[in-house]
Enzyme design. Structure first.
Site, PDB file in Angstrom:
ATOM      1  N   CYS A  49      42.254  52.776  44.830  1.00 54.28           N
ATOM      2  CA  CYS A  49      40.977  53.480  44.979  1.00 54.28           C
ATOM      3  C   CYS A  49      41.150  54.956  44.623  1.00 54.28           C
ATOM      4  CB  CYS A  49      40.460  53.313  46.402  1.00 54.28           C
ATOM      5  SG  CYS A  49      38.875  54.124  46.672  1.00 54.28           S
ATOM      6  N   CYS A 106      38.648  48.264  53.561  1.00 54.39           N
ATOM      7  CA  CYS A 106      37.215  48.510  53.769  1.00 54.39           C
ATOM      8  C   CYS A 106      36.328  47.399  53.223  1.00 54.39           C
ATOM      9  CB  CYS A 106      36.820  49.857  53.185  1.00 54.39           C
ATOM     10  SG  CYS A 106      36.930  49.934  51.387  1.00 54.39           S
TER      11      CYS A 106
END
Lengths: 380, 358
Positions: free
Chosen positions: B101, B197
Site C-alpha cells: 500500500c 484493513c
C-alpha cells in the site's frame, strides 16, 4: 475572491425570507392550537399557503408542507404505488435521470414491496424518450401505478416535456408526478395548466430556508402517510407545521429570480469554457434551466478539478457523491451515453441571483491552468 | 511547502496533519477511499476504510482547520494491493499488504497526483524519521521502537522519500495520544488498527478460502511421505506449527512445522524445528532508499517482520538478488515477506524474499 457556483445545491437565502423567518421565530403559538396565539400562527401559515398556491398554479388545499423535497418525493412515489397495488397496478415508471430522492425510493419499492420499476431512457441531449413512454403506456398502461418524471434535471438543467407526458398518461388515467425542485422559480410552472397529479418543490433552492418542502397533490386524492401522528397536512403528513420556514418559503417564492440575467451569464460562461478548453463539451441540449452548466473536460478527474478550483476560491460541483463522500460516475451522464471515465471528468457550475459577470470572467481566466494541472494529475 | 496530509481517520495521521500545519506548511487533508463498497462502521482493530473512519478524518481536519477531500483510490488499491495479496498467497508466498500500500498507493498514486497538482509532498502519520545528510534525504527508524514503521516504508525510492513528511517519528505513541487530547482531536483514544484493513472479518484464512477456493492436497514430510491433508496450501505460512491436524506423530513426539509450500503440486511440506533453520536469504525486486547496495559484502542488519528484531548480517547485491548472510541462524522465513536492510537506524533498502538456504 470567493466565487460560489453551486446554486443548484443550495443558494443564499433572500433578505425577505430571512426577515419573514426571523419575525415568525419570535412569534409564539402552535398552528394547530385552538387559542389565540395558535390561530395567529395558523393564519400566517394559511396566508403563505395561499400566496404559494397562486405562484404554483394550484389550490391552497392542494399544498402539503413536508420537511424536504426528498420527503415529498418519497411520500408521493410510495403512496401512489401502495394505492395502485390495491388495483394490481405494480409498475412504477421513472426516468433514467431522476434525482436519488426518486431513484432510491423506487428501487426500495422494487426490493421490498414487489414493485416493477421501468426506467424511461433519455436521448443524448438528456430528454426522455417519449416514444418509449408512449409504447409502454400503450402496452402496459393498466399496470402502471404512477409515472414520475422530473421537471428539470439537477445535474444538466435539461427540461422534460411534462405536458406530453401528462397527455400520454391521460388515456389510462395514470397519476403523473414531477419533481420540480430545481426548476421552480426559475422557469414557469403551472400545476393546473400542466395537468399534473403531483409536484415536488423545495424552498432552499430559491432563496428560502432549508428543511421545508411542498408536495402539491391534486384535490380529493388520498395517499397513505409515511409519517403518522397529528395528521396536520390532510392526514398525509403529520408533524407540527414549521411556521417560520413556511412563511419564509412564501417570501422567497415571491422574490424575483433574475432568470434572464442568469441565462446571459450562463451563455457567457459556456462560450468562455469552450474557448478556454476547446476539447470540452457541454452536457444537455435544448430547453434547459437558465443557471446550470454541465461540462466534460476529457482527461481529467472531476474530484481533482473540484479540489483545484476550491483552492482558487471557486465552488463548483461534481455529480452525486455517495455516503462516504466518494465521487461516483453520475447516473445522469451515464444515461446520456457517457462512459464511466468521461462521466467522471465532468463538472457542474450552477449560477444564481448573486452571480456576477466578474465572477464568471475569473472562472474562465483560471480554467485553462486548472485543466492542465488536473490532466497531469490524472494517472488513470 | 504545499502538502497533502493523508488522513485515515486515526489519531496518528490527525496529529501529523496538525504538526505539519504548525510547522508553517500549507496543508490539505485527504482521506483515501480504498474500498468501493465501504462498511458503515468500524469493527475491531480494522480501521481506515469505513464510512465512520472517513467521518473521523473529516472532523480531525475541521479541528486542525484545513480543507478536506476524499480521494477515491479503490481501483488502484484493488489492483495494486488486494490482487497482489491474493496472487502472492496463491503462489505460496506470504505478502505484506501494508508495504504494498505504501509502495503503490500512499507514496506512488497519491504522491504522484499531489505533485502533478502542484503540491510538494505527502504527510503521513507513520512512525519513522527522515534526515538530511551527505546522502541526501534518508529514511530512519522512529524514536519509539515499539511503534517503528520504517519496515513498511522500506519500499520507498529516494524520489519518494524526498516527498514524504513523517512528523511523528520523534515522539512516543503515548505522547501522541496526549497531544491529540490537548489539541481537542476526538480520535485521541481511538484504538490502533492492527489487522489487514480489507479483510473486514479479521479472518484471513476464511477470506482467502472464499476467494481462492478450497483445494484439498497432501501434507508430506521431508521424505515425501503423505502424513495428512490440507484444505488449500495458501492458508499455511512457513514456520507454522498449529492447525496442521496431522494424525501421524513423529517418532520422538516432537512437533512438526511447515517448511515449504509448493503451490504447483498443492503440497505442504512439514518437518522438524531444526529443519526450519536458515542462515541466508535472497530477495528480488530490490528498492534502495539511499545509495544502491553494491556487490561488496557489508556489515549491517536485516529485518524480516514489521516489528521483528533486526538480525546481524552481511549483505550485498549480486546484480540480480539482494543477499543477506545471517550471523546466527533463524527459524522459519516465509517467501514473499520483505527483507529490509538497516545500517544502524537508517533504512538501506529492501527486497522480496524469494529463496532461503540453510
Amino acid at each position: 475572491m470567493s466565487i460560489y457556483l453551486d446554486h443548484a445545491a443550495t443558494t443564499p437565502m433572500v433578505g425577505a425570507a430571512i426577515d419573514a423567518m426571523v419575525t415568525q421565530l419570535s412569534t409564539l403559538g402552535n398552528p394547530s392550537s385552538l387559542h389565540t396565539p395558535g390561530r395567529a400562527a395558523r393564519k400566517d401559515i394559511e396566508q403563505a399557503r395561499e400566496e404559494l398556491s397562486k405562484i404554483i398554479g394550484c389550490a391552497p388545499s392542494e399544498i402539503i408542507f413536508t420537511g424536504s423535497g426528498t420527503e415529498a418525493d418519497n411520500t408521493v412515489l410510495k403512496g401512489f404505488y401502495w394505492q395502485g397495488t390495491k388495483q394490481s397496478k405494480k409498475v412504477v415508471v421513472i426516468s433514467a435521470v431522476e434525482h436519488h430522492a426518486i431513484l432510491d425510493p423506487a428501487h426500495w419499492l422494487a426490493e421490498h414491496e414487489g414493485a416493477e420499476i421501468i426506467e424511461i431512457a433519455v436521448e443524448k441531449n438528456g430528454v426522455i424518450d417519449l416514444v418509449q413512454l408512449q409504447e409502454l403506456v400503450a402496452t402496459r398502461g393498466k399496470e402502471i401505478a404512477v409515472i414520475s418524471i422530473m421537471h428539470a434535471n439537477n445535474e444538466t438543467g435539461v427540461l422534460q416535456p411534462m405536458a406530453q407526458v401528462v397527455e400520454i398518461a391521460r388515456t389510462f388515467n395514470i397519476p403523473v408526478h414531477s419533481d420540480a425542485v430545481q426548476s421552480f422559480g426559475k422557469v414557469s410552472i403551472n400545476f393546473h395548466e400542466l395537468g399534473l397529479t403531483a409536484l415536488t418543490l423545495s424552498a432552499h433552492k430559491i432563496g428560502g430556508p432549508l428543511g421545508i418542502g411542498i408536495l402539491v397533490l391534486k384535490r380529493g386524492l388520498e395517499l397513505p402517510a409515511l409519517l403518522h401522528g397529528g395528521g396536520q397536512e390532510r392526514e398525509i403528513r403529520s408533524g407540527t407545521l414549521n411556521a417560520p420556514a413556511i412563511v419564509a418559503f412564501a417570501a422567497a417564492a415571491k422574490a424575483h429570480i433574475p432568470s434572464d440575467e442568469i441565462r446571459q451569464l450562463r451563455d457567457h460562461l459556456i462560450a468562455g469554457i469552450m474557448k478556454a478548453v476547446p476539447d470540452c463539451y457541454i452536457n444537455g441540449a435544448g430547453d434547459r434551466l437558465p443557471g446550470i452548466v454541465n461540462a466534460t473536460f476529457p482527461g481529467t478527474e472531476s474530484d481533482t478539478l473540484l479540489l483545484l478550483l476550491d483552492g482558487e476560491g471557486i465552488a463548483a460541483s461534481t455529480g452525486s457523491a455517495c455516503s462516504a463522500g466518494v465521487q461516483r460516475p453520475s447516473h445522469v451522464l451515464l444515461a446520456m451515453g457517457h462512459s464511466d471515465r468521461t462521466a467522471r471528468s465532468s463538472l457542474r457550475f450552477s449560477l444564481g441571483a448573486t452571480t456576477t459577470r466578474a465572477e464568471i470572467d475569473r472562472v474562465i481566466a483560471i480554467l485553462p491552468a486548472v485543466i492542465e494541472r488536473a490532466r497531469a494529475a490524472n494517472l488513470r | 511547502m504545499k502538502l497533502i496530509a493523508a488522513m485515515s481517520g486515526g489519531v496518528d495521521s490527525a496529529v501529523a496533519a496538525a504538526r505539519a500545519v504548525e510547522a508553517g506548511h500549507d496543508v490539505i487533508g485527504v482521506h483515501l477511499a480504498l474500498s468501493s463498497n465501504p462498511q458503515k462502521y468500524r469493527s475491531g482493530a480494522r480501521g481506515c476504510c469505513t464510512v465512520e473512519d472517513s467521518h473521523d478524518a473529516r472532523r480531525a481536519a475541521d479541528v486542525v482547520g484545513i480543507p478536506f477531500y476524499i480521494w477515491d483510490m479503490a481501483e488502484e488499491f484493488h489492483e495494486g494491493v488486494v490482487e497482489n495479496f491474493l496472487s502472492e498467497y496463491a503462489a505460496g508466498r506470504t505478502p505484506n499488504p501494508c508495504l504494498r500500500c505504501n509502495e503503490k498507493i500512499k507514496f506512488a498514486a497519491v504522491l504522484d497526483r499531489a505533485r502533478a497538482m502542484g503540491f510538494d509532498g505527502v504527510v503521513t502519520g507513520h512512525y519513522a524519521t527522515t534526515k538530511q545528510g551527505p546522502m541526501g534525504k534518508t529514511l530512519h527508524r522512529a524514536i519509539d521502537i515499539s511503534k517503528d514503521q520504517s519496515y513498511v516504508l522500506s519500499v520507498l525510492t529516494i524520489e519518494q522519500i524526498a516527498g514524504a513528511i513523517f512528523p511523528l517519528g520523534d515522539t512516543e505513541k503515548v505522547d501522541i495520544r496526549k497531544e491529540a487530547t490537548a489539541r481537542g482531536l476526538s480520535v485521541a483514544n481511538k484504538p490502533d488498527s492492527h489487522d489487514i484493513c480489507f479483510v473486514p472479518s479479521g479472518d484471513n484464512a476464511g477470506w482467502l478460502h472464499d476467494r481462492l477456493g478450497t483445494e484439498v492436497g497432501p501434507i508430506v514430510d521431508q521424505d515425501g511421505k503423505e502424513i495428512g491433508q490440507h484444505k488449500g496450501a495458501y492458508t499455511y505460512t512457513i514456520g507454522q506449527r498449529k492447525g496442521l491436524g496431522l494424525s501421524v506423530p513423529t517418532i520422538d513426539g516432537s512437533p512438526r512445522f511447515v517448511l515449504k509450500i509448493e503451490p504447483k503440486t498443492n503440497t505442504v511440506v512439514v518437518g522438524s524445528r531444526e529443519e526450519l533453520a536458515i542462515t541466508a536469504m535472497y530477495g528480488e525486486k530490490p528498492v534502495w532508499c539511499g545509495p544502491s547496495v553494491t556487490s561488496t559484502p557489508t556489515q549491517g542488519f536485516v529485518q524480516i517482520r514489521a516489528h521483528g528484531q533486526a538480525l546481524a548480517c552481511t549483505y550485498y547485491f549480486d546484480g540480480r538478488q539482494l543477499v543477506a548472510n545471517l550471523e546466527s541462524s533463524l527459524l522459519g522465513l516465509a517467501t514473499g515477506q520483505a527483507m529490509v536492510i538497516y545500517d544502524g537506524d537508517r533504512v538501506v533498502g529492501s527486497a522480496t524474499v524469494c529463496e532461503t538456504s540453510a
